[in-house]
Design an enzyme around this catalytic site. Structure first.
Site, PDB file in Angstrom:
ATOM      1  N   SER A 150     -29.346  50.184  11.182  1.00  0.00           N
ATOM      2  CA  SER A 150     -30.389  51.210  11.074  1.00  0.00           C
ATOM      3  C   SER A 150     -29.732  52.573  11.029  1.00  0.00           C
ATOM      4  O   SER A 150     -28.664  52.778  11.629  1.00  0.00           O
ATOM      5  CB  SER A 150     -31.326  51.137  12.287  1.00  0.00           C
ATOM      6  OG  SER A 150     -32.189  52.265  12.337  1.00  0.00           O
TER       7      SER A 150
ATOM      8  N   TYR B  64     -32.259  51.131  21.248  1.00  0.00           N
ATOM      9  CA  TYR B  64     -32.262  50.498  19.923  1.00  0.00           C
ATOM     10  C   TYR B  64     -31.159  51.092  19.044  1.00  0.00           C
ATOM     11  O   TYR B  64     -30.421  50.370  18.373  1.00  0.00           O
ATOM     12  CB  TYR B  64     -33.630  50.709  19.268  1.00  0.00           C
ATOM     13  CG  TYR B  64     -33.742  50.194  17.854  1.00  0.00           C
ATOM     14  CD1 TYR B  64     -33.998  48.851  17.597  1.00  0.00           C
ATOM     15  CD2 TYR B  64     -33.609  51.065  16.766  1.00  0.00           C
ATOM     16  CE1 TYR B  64     -34.109  48.380  16.296  1.00  0.00           C
ATOM     17  CE2 TYR B  64     -33.721  50.599  15.466  1.00  0.00           C
ATOM     18  CZ  TYR B  64     -33.973  49.264  15.235  1.00  0.00           C
ATOM     19  OH  TYR B  64     -34.073  48.805  13.954  1.00  0.00           O
TER      20      TYR B  64
END
Length: 248
Positions: free
Chosen positions: A143, A157
């Site tokens: 990501s 995350y």
């Protein structure tokens, strides 16, 4: 050339889009899922409709026995793997870092880091030429949060995806001699239901408007990059971290 691939977290979002696009290529696809069997079966049907073959396989990527069983199931039906998409991952709700619980962080890292490492290891064991494999391609789903940090939202995350980037770079160097290419895609603001699981269903649309391209991305656009990295068209690409973020 038809390929056999496995996608973890294949029942929704980017995993689903990648499975269907692989089906359009005539590939055989293992669709791993954690809990939603109905969604996984819908993906299987979509892959078959698109022209490929597919099976759904339940398994928790954070459990070693499940990981091994998932890979065994795919190879039993379709033969040796050509590619693996390390896609399974979770997100918790938007929250200040000061309020994170141990349980929250442990869940994120167990699935997003340990699970991804276990799956990459199992894929490598099956593809490695020194162990009877035929080589192949691993695509890790990271990501852009890995380089942005996701402050005030999902720092855990973001950290888990930073680990994916490091793994990608290390494995590309280590597994190249085994005939295995290892790359990562780093999606940005993509329209999937992962944002709803973080309590912000409108996040991609709201923040996507502020990217240089002025919109969020789609799971389909991300899947196109993943399929390219899996395919022979990317035969000299390894160790790449490919941002799919609209210039963000």
């Amino acid at each position: 050339m038809a390929k056999t691939i496995l996608i973890t977290g294949g029942s929704r979002g980017i995993g689903r889009a990648t499975a269907i696009l692989a089906g359009q290529r005539g590939w055989s696809v293992g669709v791993n899922y954690a809990g939603n069997a109905a969604a996984a079966e819908q993906v299987v049907k979509a892959v078959q409709t698109a022209g490929g073959k597919a099976i759904a396989i339940k398994g928790d990527v954070s459990l070693e026995a499940d990981v091994i069983a998932v890979f065994d199931a795919v190879e039993k039906v379709f033969g040796k793997l050509d590619g693996f998409v390390n896609n399974a991952g979770v997100l918790d709700r938007k929250q200040p870092f000061l309020d994170y619980s141990l349980e929250r962080m442990k869940r994120i890292f167990d699935i997003n880091v340990l699970g991804a490492y276990l799956c990459a290891r199992e894929a490598a064991r099956r593809m490695a030429k020194s162990r009877g494999g035929k080589g192949g391609s691993i695509v890790n789903v990271s990501s852009v949060a890995a380089r942005l940090g996701a402050p005030d939202e999902y720092v855990d995350y973001a950290g888990s995806k930073g680990a994916i980037d490091s793994m990608t770079l290390g494995l590309a160097k280590e597994l190249g001699p085994e005939g295995i290419r290892v790359n990562a895609v780093r999606p940005g603001l993509i329209e999937t239901d992962i944002h709803a699981s973080g309590g912000q269903p409108d996040r991609a649309a709201r923040l996507g408007a502020m990217t240089p391209l002025g919109r969020p991305g789609s799971a389909q656009e991300t899947a196109e990059a993943i399929i390219w990295l899996l395919d022979d068209a990317a035969s000299y690409v390894s160790g790449a971290l490919l941002d799919i973020s609209g210039g963000r």
